[in-house]
Design an enzyme around this catalytic site. Structure first.
Site, PDB file in Angstrom:
ATOM      1  CG  ASP A  56      -2.039  -0.958   1.058  1.00  0.00           C
ATOM      2  OD1 ASP A  56      -2.107  -1.673  -0.160  1.00  0.00           O
ATOM      3  OD2 ASP A  56      -2.962  -1.023   1.975  1.00  0.00           O
ATOM      4  CG  ASP A  83      -1.769   4.078   3.194  1.00  0.00           C
ATOM      5  OD1 ASP A  83      -1.396   3.037   2.919  1.00  0.00           O
ATOM      6  OD2 ASP A  83      -3.207   4.228   3.583  1.00  0.00           O
ATOM      7  CD1 TRP A 131     -10.392   0.643   2.236  1.00  0.00           C
ATOM      8  CD2 TRP A 131     -12.035  -0.476   3.611  1.00  0.00           C
ATOM      9  NE1 TRP A 131      -9.800   0.052   3.494  1.00  0.00           N
ATOM     10  CE2 TRP A 131     -10.754  -0.620   4.226  1.00  0.00           C
ATOM     11  CE3 TRP A 131     -13.079  -0.851   3.957  1.00  0.00           C
ATOM     12  CZ2 TRP A 131     -10.574  -0.908   5.286  1.00  0.00           C
ATOM     13  CZ3 TRP A 131     -13.141  -1.586   5.167  1.00  0.00           C
ATOM     14  CH2 TRP A 131     -11.944  -1.549   5.844  1.00  0.00           C
ATOM     15  CD  GLU A 160      -8.433  -5.526  -0.918  1.00  0.00           C
ATOM     16  OE1 GLU A 160      -9.647  -5.238  -0.703  1.00  0.00           O
ATOM     17  OE2 GLU A 160      -7.361  -5.010  -0.480  1.00  0.00           O
ATOM     18  CG  ASP A 161      -7.332  -7.360   3.168  1.00  0.00           C
ATOM     19  OD1 ASP A 161      -8.539  -7.286   2.967  1.00  0.00           O
ATOM     20  OD2 ASP A 161      -7.045  -6.457   4.045  1.00  0.00           O
ATOM     21  CG  MET A 216      -1.878   4.251   7.330  1.00  0.00           C
ATOM     22  SD  MET A 216      -3.525   3.561   7.628  1.00  0.00           S
ATOM     23  CE  MET A 216      -3.295   1.901   7.552  1.00  0.00           C
ATOM     24  CG  HIS A 226      -5.347   8.549   3.750  1.00  0.00           C
ATOM     25  ND1 HIS A 226      -6.391   7.962   3.200  1.00  0.00           N
ATOM     26  CD2 HIS A 226      -4.685   7.611   4.077  1.00  0.00           C
ATOM     27  CE1 HIS A 226      -6.481   6.612   3.199  1.00  0.00           C
ATOM     28  NE2 HIS A 226      -5.140   6.288   3.889  1.00  0.00           N
ATOM     29  NE  ARG A 267     -13.500   4.864   3.833  1.00  0.00           N
ATOM     30  CZ  ARG A 267     -12.747   3.973   4.054  1.00  0.00           C
ATOM     31  NH1 ARG A 267     -11.858   3.296   3.409  1.00  0.00           N
ATOM     32  NH2 ARG A 267     -12.565   3.445   5.556  1.00  0.00           N
TER      33      ARG A 267
END
Ligand code: BGN
Length: 340
Positions: A189, A191, A251, A254-255, A281, A284, A286
């Site tokens: 990722d 971030d 979001w 999927e993981d 992280m 931020h 969304r």
């Protein structure tokens, strides 16, 4: 006649003596050379610039140039904890200036030894310039201190349709493997900034969940089977789990599907040390275009029936562009929508 025979014998004995003396003096150096040669194998043969060879000078110096040593098992440049800050004034141009040694497309190989690791970093991406700038700023020196051969790939989703992390990672895997025979893929990722370079970006015997201690979650796992953030798989692992699912738009989930695939294919997830695999992280809001996926629970219920058909073996996309930037390769891709 007798004199000639006598002389011949004498000369022969003298030559033998000289050869023996030479062998004795040079024996250790020769043994050292052959020892290294066989340990490193022929894969470490490099072809030096002939101008650097000193002919007919010291044969050993020349041999050392031809057989480059493998990098040591533990890099001497590893430092441990990294102090992470996000200076607002930092620009991407400054990051490029502060990051020498990287070749076009974000590639690097150690200069002083032959690395035994080829790691590709695959980053799914859309509209996160600030995050990318900080990640590149910290990730390049981090990977170089680990003495890896590496390449950084940014897989950019074109258009405004809902983001699809899994499908982008499938594209990243396919496209990166066209470039080089990578032996480890880090799905990363944008971030997440690693906080300790003892967290090695190399692969294990089984798929590895890497980002296990994130500041946002109090440096603990929020739940036991979590597999998001950063993971490291060999191409063999990735093909065995059939990659990521292609149909998680938005979001979440999927993981978790990816974690289920590891289990379903008869493997297990390994994890590094919690002391080393620490991440900051970047905070931020969304993103627009990556709302929570309401279908994720239904999809997750069907993983067992769908994983063999839905993945790297069925991914469809169109590469719009592939650009070699100074610090990364950017592949912009049309991955369609949930209708097609
Ligand atoms: C989980 C998400 C993951 C995400 C982690 C951490 C789901 C599926 C329903 C169980 N999973 O809840 O995708 O990586 O949070 O943010 O929403």
């Amino acid at each position: 006649m007798t004199i000639t025979k006598g002389w011949c014998l004498l000369v022969f004995l003298f030559i033998q003596l000289v050869v023996m003396a030479l062998l004795y003096r040079e024996g250790k150096r020769l043994a050292y050379f052959f020892d290294n040669f066989f340990k490193n194998g022929s894969s470490s043969l490099v072809f030096p610039n002939p101008q650097n060879l000193s002919l007919p000078g010291d044969i050993y110096a020349n041999l050392r140039l031809i057989t480059r040593q493998h990098c040591p098992e533990v890099s001497p440049y590893i430092r441990g904890p990294i102090h992470i800050q996000f200076p607002e004034a930092l620009t991407l141009e400054e990051v490029v200036q502060k990051t020498p040694n990287v070749t076009k497309g974000g590639r690097y190989k150690p200069t002083d030894c032959e690395s035994t690791h080829n790691s590709a970093i695959i980053i799914p991406y859309r509209n996160r310039e600030q995050h990318l700038k900080y990640l590149l700023y910290y990730l390049h020196p981090f990977l170089q201190r680990q003495q890896l051969n590496y390449g950084i790939y940014i897989i950019t989703q074109s258009g405004d349709f809902t983001f699809n992390r899994g499908k982008l990672l499938n594209v990243g895997f396919k496209e990166a493997m066209k470039d080089e025979d990578w032996d480890c893929m880090l799905f990363h990722d944008v971030d997440l900034i690693p906080e300790d370079d003892r967290n090695l970006y190399t692969c294990d015997r089984f798929p590895k969940h890497v980002s296990i201690a994130i500041d946002k979650f109090g440096y603990k796992l929020p739940y036991k089977s979590i597999f998001g953030g950063v993971s490291a798989l060999t191409p063999e692992h990735y093909l065995k789990v059939n990659g990521f699912p292609n149909n998680y738009w938005g979001w979440g989930g999927e993981d978790d599907d990816f974690a289920a695939r590891v289990e379903l294919s008869g493997m297990m997830i390994t994890r590094p040390s919690f002391r080393h695999a620490r991440y900051k992280m970047i905070r931020h809001v969304r993103d627009k275009g990556n709302g929570i996926n309401p279908k994720r629970f239904n999809l997750l219920n069907k993983t067992e029936e769908t994983w063999k058909q839905n993945g790297i073996n069925s991914v469809q996309y169109n590469v719009i562009s592939k650009e070699l930037h100074p610090l990364y390769t950017n592949i912009t891709v049309d991955i369609g929508t949930d209708k097609a």
